[in-house]
Design a protein around this motif. Sequence first.
Motif, mmCIF file in Angstrom:
data_model
loop_
_atom_site.group_PDB
_atom_site.id
_atom_site.type_symbol
_atom_site.label_atom_id
_atom_site.label_comp_id
_atom_site.label_asym_id
_atom_site.label_seq_id
_atom_site.Cartn_x
_atom_site.Cartn_y
_atom_site.Cartn_z
ATOM 1 N N THR A 82 0.850 -1.207 0.000
ATOM 2 C CA THR A 82 0.000 0.000 0.000
ATOM 3 C C THR A 82 0.881 1.250 0.000
ATOM 4 O O THR A 82 0.608 2.220 -0.716
ATOM 5 N N ALA A 83 1.925 1.214 0.822
ATOM 6 C CA ALA A 83 2.813 2.377 0.913
ATOM 7 C C ALA A 83 3.525 2.602 -0.425
ATOM 8 O O ALA A 83 3.622 3.727 -0.906
ATOM 9 N N ILE A 84 3.981 1.511 -1.035
ATOM 10 C CA ILE A 84 4.658 1.641 -2.331
ATOM 11 C C ILE A 84 3.727 2.287 -3.351
ATOM 12 O O ILE A 84 4.081 3.265 -4.016
ATOM 13 N N HIS A 85 2.500 1.752 -3.431
ATOM 14 C CA HIS A 85 1.559 2.302 -4.417
ATOM 15 C C HIS A 85 1.233 3.764 -4.139
ATOM 16 O O HIS A 85 1.136 4.570 -5.055
ATOM 17 N N SER A 86 1.078 4.080 -2.862
ATOM 18 C CA SER A 86 0.728 5.458 -2.521
ATOM 19 C C SER A 86 1.835 6.426 -2.939
ATOM 20 O O SER A 86 1.577 7.466 -3.544
ATOM 21 N N VAL A 87 3.071 6.063 -2.616
ATOM 22 C CA VAL A 87 4.191 6.953 -2.945
ATOM 23 C C VAL A 87 4.281 7.128 -4.464
ATOM 24 O O VAL A 87 4.410 8.241 -4.976
ATOM 25 N N GLU A 88 4.141 6.012 -5.168
ATOM 26 C CA GLU A 88 4.198 6.104 -6.641
ATOM 27 C C GLU A 88 3.068 6.958 -7.192
ATOM 28 O O GLU A 88 3.263 7.763 -8.105
ATOM 29 N N LYS A 89 1.901 6.776 -6.611
ATOM 30 C CA LYS A 89 0.751 7.525 -7.113
ATOM 31 C C LYS A 89 0.972 9.033 -6.953
ATOM 32 O O LYS A 89 0.710 9.815 -7.866
ATOM 33 N N ILE A 90 1.478 9.432 -5.790
ATOM 34 C CA ILE A 90 1.710 10.870 -5.580
ATOM 35 C C ILE A 90 2.819 11.380 -6.501
ATOM 36 O O ILE A 90 2.716 12.457 -7.075
#
Length: 455
Positions: free
Chosen positions: A424-432
């Motif tokens: 979840t953290a990986i996806h969130s950082v990438e998304k931002i």
Amino acid sequence: MYKGVWQQVLGEIELSVSHASFSTWFKQTELTELDENLAVIEVPNIFTKRQLEVKFNDLIKQTLDKSGAQPAKITYAIKKTSSRPVINREVTADDLISARGSSKGPEKANVSQDNRNESGLNPRYTFDSFIVGSNSDLAYAASQSVAANPGSKYNPLFIYGGVGLGKTHLIQAIGNEIIKNNPAMKVLYTTSEAFMSDFLNHIRYKTKGFATKYRSVDVLIVDDMQFIEGKEKTQIEFFHTFNDLHQANKQIIISSDRPPKDIPTLTERLRSRFEWGMPIDIQLPDFETRSAIIQAKAGLSGVTIADDVVAYLAEAIKTNVRELEGALNQLLAYAEMRGVEPDLTLAEGLLQNVRHTRPRHLTAKQVVDKTARYFQLSVTELCSPKRDKHIVVPRQIAMYLLRSELHLSFPLIAGELGRKDHTTAIHSVEKIERSMKLDQEMRNQVSDLRERLYG
Ligand code: ADP
Ligand code: MG
């Protein structure tokens, strides 16, 4: 190998690009293979490879063709031997001055000099000194097309993008190029604020010549159009100026920090005019482009800096070319002052100082607290399982900041926000990261919030 041919080609190229470009991108190249199928040109590093590919390939092809060799394809290969940092003593002050665009034939120079002075253009901003990356290739191509044929294809040319990404540079480069090719053309560079204050003076004090000044030009360049927001009378005046020029097939060039649709209170008819020519954006430069910019700027100062230093700076400063330039200049000045090479240790030392002016002990908890407060949420909400959009996006931003500011691992980041799964953290950082590239609003929010973390 093929030394003679290549010397001849380089000799020609030297005449058509600036000294700075030539010594940064061409000096250390060699032609190592040549037949009717293929020419292989060896270059010292990846940055040079990219610049030659995206910016100079046509020029190289044409020049090679002229010299009699007509390879179907050109490829650029990186030389095996690693290049050591060299202070390039061969570039002189004269080179630098002429690199800034003031060396012209005497006759032509006078006319274009006069036109330059009236035009409001800074001769430092040229196509030649603009580094093209995938973030700016469309804007660059459109700008070149406008410079070659003003008043035809993109009219208006509307370029938008974040602060310090080269908008002013590029739109002024168009003006400089047009004057260089047609010294008689009247080009006027202004900002929307200067236009407005001129207009207000004209109304208040009945100053003369306002309409003539803006409507008698061949090319009108207006920088930072976003400031016209909310200024209704100025918008009406600009609307008429625009129509007059456009009907006469005169070129209009506009920059703004955001697209027309995102400028609030822009009258509908002006907005639709601005969108006629298809607004084009400049995005954040990627790592390679940032590296190429550093190399080119160092080249302008007559210095070659080592690849590891280039990479370090490019990694440290990501969102603003002006800041990147600033860091490089500081490094070079420091190195010169102390009589040492601008190497990695020095660069690290300098940027460390920059960092240390910020409080050293920003904690994960502070990041989460301040992000919650910034978005008017409670920490409990921010860390809750709720999936509402107004909570999800702030949560992702918090994760992004934990990564970019504190370099926390993904499992730790997930933990701070009450998540078990580190993906979840990986996806969130990438998304931002992704949306910062695309979305001005997001960039603004994140940088605003980042300031507050340290404020
Ligand atoms: P903006 O108008 O978008 O805020 P500027 O055009 O003023 O940005 O650029 C800021 C500084 O960075 C200028 O000194 C400019 O020459 C330099 N710069 C920006 N982008 C590039 C680029 N792609 N290549 C070379 N220099 C650049
Ligand atoms: Mg600007």
